[in-house]
Design a protein around this motif. Structure first.
Motif, PDB file in Angstrom:
ATOM      1  N   PRO A  80       0.772  -1.367   0.046  1.00 45.73           N
ATOM      2  CA  PRO A  80      -0.249   0.100   0.003  1.00 45.73           C
ATOM      3  C   PRO A  80       0.911   1.295   0.100  1.00 45.73           C
ATOM      4  CG  PRO A  80      -0.928  -1.448   1.580  1.00 45.73           C
ATOM      5  CD  PRO A  80       0.262  -2.207   1.267  1.00 45.73           C
ATOM      6  N   ALA A  81       1.830   1.163   0.684  1.00 48.15           N
ATOM      7  CA  ALA A  81       2.778   2.357   0.702  1.00 48.15           C
ATOM      8  C   ALA A  81       3.623   2.855  -0.557  1.00 48.15           C
ATOM      9  CB  ALA A  81       3.909   2.422   1.874  1.00 48.15           C
ATOM     10  N   LEU A  82       4.043   1.892  -1.353  1.00 54.46           N
ATOM     11  CA  LEU A  82       4.653   2.014  -2.595  1.00 54.46           C
ATOM     12  C   LEU A  82       3.524   2.471  -3.430  1.00 54.46           C
ATOM     13  CD1 LEU A  82       7.530   0.220  -4.244  1.00 54.46           C
ATOM     14  CD2 LEU A  82       5.483   0.343  -5.453  1.00 54.46           C
ATOM     15  N   ARG A  83       2.341   1.962  -3.470  1.00 54.38           N
ATOM     16  CA  ARG A  83       1.402   2.149  -4.539  1.00 54.38           C
ATOM     17  C   ARG A  83       1.072   3.711  -4.258  1.00 54.38           C
ATOM     18  NH1 ARG A  83      -4.112   1.925  -5.926  1.00 54.38           N
ATOM     19  NH2 ARG A  83      -4.426   0.668  -8.004  1.00 54.38           N
ATOM     20  N   ALA A  84       0.712   4.085  -2.971  1.00 51.03           N
ATOM     21  CA  ALA A  84       0.449   5.619  -2.762  1.00 51.03           C
ATOM     22  C   ALA A  84       1.642   6.565  -2.988  1.00 51.03           C
ATOM     23  CB  ALA A  84       0.079   5.594  -1.125  1.00 51.03           C
ATOM     24  N   ALA A  85       2.492   5.965  -2.994  1.00 49.13           N
ATOM     25  CA  ALA A  85       3.977   6.778  -3.260  1.00 49.13           C
ATOM     26  C   ALA A  85       4.190   6.937  -4.745  1.00 49.13           C
ATOM     27  CB  ALA A  85       5.166   6.441  -2.414  1.00 49.13           C
ATOM     28  N   TRP A  86       3.987   5.881  -5.682  1.00 46.57           N
ATOM     29  CA  TRP A  86       4.602   6.021  -6.771  1.00 46.57           C
ATOM     30  C   TRP A  86       3.283   6.055  -8.057  1.00 46.57           C
ATOM     31  CZ3 TRP A  86       9.194   7.096  -8.326  1.00 46.57           C
ATOM     32  CH2 TRP A  86      10.108   6.813  -7.337  1.00 46.57           C
ATOM     33  N   PHE A  87       1.954   5.604  -7.560  1.00 45.14           N
ATOM     34  CA  PHE A  87       0.863   5.745  -8.270  1.00 45.14           C
ATOM     35  C   PHE A  87      -0.294   6.464  -7.845  1.00 45.14           C
ATOM     36  CE2 PHE A  87       3.429   1.813  -9.133  1.00 45.14           C
ATOM     37  CZ  PHE A  87       3.804   1.714 -10.285  1.00 45.14           C
ATOM     38  N   ALA A  88      -0.245   7.499  -7.215  1.00 45.97           N
ATOM     39  CA  ALA A  88      -1.260   8.352  -6.587  1.00 45.97           C
ATOM     40  C   ALA A  88      -2.094   8.879  -7.667  1.00 45.97           C
ATOM     41  CB  ALA A  88      -0.615   9.323  -5.785  1.00 45.97           C
ATOM     42  N   ALA A 110       8.634   4.080 -11.201  1.00 44.26           N
ATOM     43  CA  ALA A 110       8.769   3.116 -10.026  1.00 44.26           C
ATOM     44  C   ALA A 110       9.597   2.175 -10.027  1.00 44.26           C
ATOM     45  CB  ALA A 110       7.176   2.808  -9.887  1.00 44.26           C
ATOM     46  N   PRO A 111      10.238   1.776  -8.723  1.00 41.04           N
ATOM     47  CA  PRO A 111      11.168   0.547  -8.751  1.00 41.04           C
ATOM     48  C   PRO A 111      10.288  -0.713  -8.962  1.00 41.04           C
ATOM     49  CG  PRO A 111      10.811   1.510  -6.639  1.00 41.04           C
ATOM     50  CD  PRO A 111      10.110   2.700  -7.584  1.00 41.04           C
ATOM     51  N   MET A 112      11.027  -1.499  -9.661  1.00 48.29           N
ATOM     52  CA  MET A 112      10.412  -2.738  -9.927  1.00 48.29           C
ATOM     53  C   MET A 112      11.176  -3.977  -9.402  1.00 48.29           C
ATOM     54  SD  MET A 112       9.314  -3.916 -13.974  1.00 48.29           S
ATOM     55  CE  MET A 112      10.900  -4.393 -14.461  1.00 48.29           C
ATOM     56  N   LEU A 113      10.350  -5.181  -9.005  1.00 48.73           N
ATOM     57  CA  LEU A 113      11.107  -6.129  -8.558  1.00 48.73           C
ATOM     58  C   LEU A 113      11.320  -7.534  -9.678  1.00 48.73           C
ATOM     59  CD1 LEU A 113       9.556  -6.146  -5.200  1.00 48.73           C
ATOM     60  CD2 LEU A 113      12.175  -6.117  -5.543  1.00 48.73           C
ATOM     61  N   VAL A 114      12.306  -7.972  -9.801  1.00 43.85           N
ATOM     62  CA  VAL A 114      12.593  -8.895 -10.926  1.00 43.85           C
ATOM     63  C   VAL A 114      13.453 -10.088 -10.143  1.00 43.85           C
ATOM     64  CG1 VAL A 114      13.705  -9.642 -13.238  1.00 43.85           C
ATOM     65  CG2 VAL A 114      12.578  -7.274 -12.899  1.00 43.85           C
ATOM     66  N   LEU A 115      12.915 -11.341 -10.513  1.00 44.73           N
ATOM     67  CA  LEU A 115      13.659 -12.424  -9.873  1.00 44.73           C
ATOM     68  C   LEU A 115      15.138 -12.800 -10.179  1.00 44.73           C
ATOM     69  CD1 LEU A 115      12.599 -14.716  -7.784  1.00 44.73           C
ATOM     70  CD2 LEU A 115      12.174 -16.107 -10.030  1.00 44.73           C
ATOM     71  N   VAL A 158      15.381  -1.297 -11.500  1.00 41.77           N
ATOM     72  CA  VAL A 158      14.923  -2.536 -11.242  1.00 41.77           C
ATOM     73  C   VAL A 158      15.900  -3.194  -9.816  1.00 41.77           C
ATOM     74  CG1 VAL A 158      15.187  -5.016 -12.091  1.00 41.77           C
ATOM     75  CG2 VAL A 158      14.342  -3.258 -13.394  1.00 41.77           C
ATOM     76  N   HIS A 159      15.131  -3.890  -8.900  1.00 43.70           N
ATOM     77  CA  HIS A 159      15.736  -4.529  -7.930  1.00 43.70           C
ATOM     78  C   HIS A 159      15.813  -6.139  -8.418  1.00 43.70           C
ATOM     79  CE1 HIS A 159      15.732  -1.154  -5.063  1.00 43.70           C
ATOM     80  NE2 HIS A 159      14.478  -1.245  -5.288  1.00 43.70           N
ATOM     81  N   TYR A 160      16.869  -6.538  -8.412  1.00 46.72           N
ATOM     82  CA  TYR A 160      16.900  -8.398  -8.586  1.00 46.72           C
ATOM     83  C   TYR A 160      16.887  -9.175  -7.248  1.00 46.72           C
ATOM     84  CZ  TYR A 160      18.008  -7.249 -13.283  1.00 46.72           C
ATOM     85  OH  TYR A 160      18.145  -6.405 -14.618  1.00 46.72           O
ATOM     86  N   VAL A 161      15.904  -9.639  -7.053  1.00 46.27           N
ATOM     87  CA  VAL A 161      15.827 -10.431  -5.801  1.00 46.27           C
ATOM     88  C   VAL A 161      15.456 -11.936  -6.214  1.00 46.27           C
ATOM     89  CG1 VAL A 161      14.658 -10.878  -3.716  1.00 46.27           C
ATOM     90  CG2 VAL A 161      14.975  -8.513  -4.804  1.00 46.27           C
ATOM     91  N   PRO A 162      16.839 -12.894  -6.143  1.00 46.95           N
ATOM     92  CA  PRO A 162      16.663 -14.126  -6.886  1.00 46.95           C
ATOM     93  C   PRO A 162      16.081 -15.302  -5.971  1.00 46.95           C
ATOM     94  CG  PRO A 162      18.922 -13.789  -5.945  1.00 46.95           C
ATOM     95  CD  PRO A 162      18.081 -12.519  -5.820  1.00 46.95           C
ATOM     96  N   LEU A 205       9.784  -2.349  -1.323  1.00 46.25           N
ATOM     97  CA  LEU A 205      11.146  -1.983  -2.130  1.00 46.25           C
ATOM     98  C   LEU A 205      10.692  -1.874  -3.755  1.00 46.25           C
ATOM     99  CD1 LEU A 205      13.823  -4.518  -0.935  1.00 46.25           C
ATOM    100  CD2 LEU A 205      13.855  -2.146  -0.742  1.00 46.25           C
ATOM    101  N   GLY A 206       9.685  -2.493  -4.090  1.00 43.87           N
ATOM    102  CA  GLY A 206       9.218  -2.338  -5.364  1.00 43.87           C
ATOM    103  C   GLY A 206       8.037  -3.067  -5.623  1.00 43.87           C
ATOM    104  N   TRP A 207       7.407  -2.880  -6.888  1.00 44.86           N
ATOM    105  CA  TRP A 207       6.113  -3.941  -7.444  1.00 44.86           C
ATOM    106  C   TRP A 207       6.770  -4.949  -8.048  1.00 44.86           C
ATOM    107  CZ3 TRP A 207       5.088  -4.893 -12.339  1.00 44.86           C
ATOM    108  CH2 TRP A 207       5.640  -4.073 -13.420  1.00 44.86           C
ATOM    109  N   GLY A 208       6.056  -6.001  -7.992  1.00 43.21           N
ATOM    110  CA  GLY A 208       6.307  -7.221  -9.017  1.00 43.21           C
ATOM    111  C   GLY A 208       5.079  -8.117  -9.486  1.00 43.21           C
ATOM    112  N   MET A 209       5.453  -9.201 -10.071  1.00 43.91           N
ATOM    113  CA  MET A 209       4.294 -10.081 -10.567  1.00 43.91           C
ATOM    114  C   MET A 209       4.059 -11.194  -9.410  1.00 43.91           C
ATOM    115  SD  MET A 209       3.093  -8.418 -13.009  1.00 43.91           S
ATOM    116  CE  MET A 209       1.921  -9.538 -13.705  1.00 43.91           C
ATOM    117  N   ALA A 210       2.947 -11.629  -9.114  1.00 48.43           N
ATOM    118  CA  ALA A 210       2.744 -12.726  -8.028  1.00 48.43           C
ATOM    119  C   ALA A 210       1.766 -13.585  -8.473  1.00 48.43           C
ATOM    120  CB  ALA A 210       2.243 -12.021  -6.696  1.00 48.43           C
ATOM    121  N   PRO A 211       2.032 -14.941  -8.344  1.00 51.09           N
ATOM    122  CA  PRO A 211       0.891 -15.841  -8.772  1.00 51.09           C
ATOM    123  C   PRO A 211      -0.552 -15.700  -8.274  1.00 51.09           C
ATOM    124  CG  PRO A 211       2.786 -17.137  -8.101  1.00 51.09           C
ATOM    125  CD  PRO A 211       3.163 -15.638  -7.655  1.00 51.09           C
TER     126      PRO A 211
END
Length: 293
Positions: free
Chosen positions: A169-177, A188-193, A216-220, A233-239
Motif C-alpha cells: 500500500p505504501a509503494l502504491r500510494a507513493a508512486w501511483f497516486a 517506480a522501482p520494479m522487482l525482478v527475480l 530494477v531490484h533483482y531478488v533471486p 522495495l518495489g512492485w512485482g508479479m505474483a501468482p
C-alpha cells in the motif's frame, strides 16, 4: 557403447570436474581421464568442455541423455530382477520454474510412494529456459513453458499460472497516486527475480504497448522476492492463486485489478517406459490439476 565410459562422462558433467567425478565413482582422476578420452575417440568428437565447471559440448549432449536413460533403465531392470527388493536408490534430475517450485510442485514429489526409492535432484530456472536442461541431457523431466517437445521427450499440458501486478500500500500510494500511468510505471522501482525473468516486462508491454526501462531490484529467491514486495522495495508479479492471503490482509494491493499475465505450463520428460517417470508424471499432473487453471 561402453556403459562405464558413459557413466563416467555423466559423472564429470554432473560433478563439474574430473577430480570430483573420480571421487564420486571411487576412481583415480587418471582413470576418469582415460575413459573420457576413449569415449571421445569412439565418438570422433570432443564431448566435454573442459572449463569450470565442465560442461557437455553440443556433440556430447545426446550421449549425456543416453547415459542417464541407460542408468535409469538399468536400475529398474535390476530392481525387477530382484523381485522389487532392490536397495538402490534412483536419482531423478528435474528442472522447475521458481514459482512452481515455491508453490505447488514439492507436494507432487511428497505424494510419491516411499517404496520407489527416488532421490530428486531439483534444478531451478525460468520456465522459458527449463527445457534447455532436457535438451542438454542434464534433466530427465521439466516444468516448462515450451509446448513443442524436445527431441526424445513427451509433452503434456499441466495448466496455466496467472500472475497479477502487486505492490505494498505504501509503494502504491507513493508512486501511483495519480494512477498506473506510463510515466509512473517508468519511474517506480520494479522487482525482478533474475535476468531471465521477463514477467514484469511482459506486464509493462500489455499496459503501455511500449518497452519501458524502470529501475530494477533483482531478488533471486521467491520467498525474498515476495517479502521485498511487502516491504515496499518495489512492485512485482505474483501468482494470482497464491497471493490471496497477502491481498486479503492488505499487505499487497493490485496495481491493475482485472489485468493479469498468463503463463501456460507443460510437463516434458524422456520418452521411456520407466516406472519412476510414470509415477512422477502421474503425481505432477494430479497436483497441477488442483493448483493451476
Amino acid at each position: 557403447m561402453d556403459s562405464a565410459q558413459l557413466e563416467t562422462f555423466a559423472a564429470v558433467v554432473r560433478e563439474g570436474s574430473f577430480d570430483a567425478a573420480a571421487r564420486a565413482l571411487s576412481l583415480t582422476p587418471s582413470a576418469v581421464s582415460q575413459r573420457i578420452k576413449a569415449l571421445e575417440q569412439a565418438a570422433g568428437q570432443v564431448l566435454v568442455r573442459r572449463a569450470k565447471p565442465c560442461r557437455a559440448t553440443e556433440a556430447g549432449e545426446p550421449l549425456l541423455r543416453l547415459a542417464g536413460q541407460l542408468a535409469l533403465l538399468e536400475r529398474e531392470a535390476l530392481d525387477t530382477a530382484r523381485g522389487g527388493g532392490g536397495a538402490d536408490w534412483t536419482r531423478v534430475p528435474i528442472v522447475v520454474n521458481a514459482d512452481s517450485l515455491a508453490t505447488w510442485f514439492l507436494p507432487a514429489l511428497a505424494a510419491l510412494p516411499p517404496g520407489l526409492r527416488l532421490l530428486f535432484d531439483v534444478h531451478q530456472d525460468d520456465q522459458e529456459y527449463t527445457a534447455d536442461l532436457l535438451r542438454g541431457g542434464t534433466a530427465m523431466a521439466a516444468v516448462t513453458a515450451q509446448h513443442v517437445p524436445v527431441q526424445g521427450c513427451r509433452v503434456q499440458r499441466l495448466g496455466t499460472m496467472h500472475y497479477v501486478a502487486v505492490a505494498s500500500p505504501a509503494l502504491r500510494a507513493a508512486w501511483f497516486a495519480d494512477g498506473v500511468t506510463e510515466q509512473a510505471l517508468a519511474a517506480a522501482p520494479m522487482l525482478v527475480l533474475n535476468r531471465r525473468d521477463q514477467l514484469q516486462h511482459r506486464f509493462l508491454r500489455t499496459v503501455t504497448r511500449r518497452r519501458l526501462d524502470p529501475p530494477v531490484h533483482y531478488v533471486p529467491a521467491v520467498g525474498a522476492f515476495n517479502e521485498a514486495i511487502r516491504l515496499g522495495l518495489g512492485w512485482g508479479m505474483a501468482p494470482e492463486r497464491f497471493c490471496g492471503d497477502d491481498l486479503a490482509a492488505g499487505r499487497y494491493e493490485q496495481l491493475t485489478p482485472g489485468r493479469r499475465v498468463s503463463v501456460p505450463l507443460y510437463w516434458q520428460h524422456w520418452r521411456l517406459e520407466s516406472a519412476a517417470l510414470t509415477a512422477l508424471t502421474g503425481a505432477v499432473r494430479a497436483v497441477a490439476a488442483t493448483a493451476l487453471d
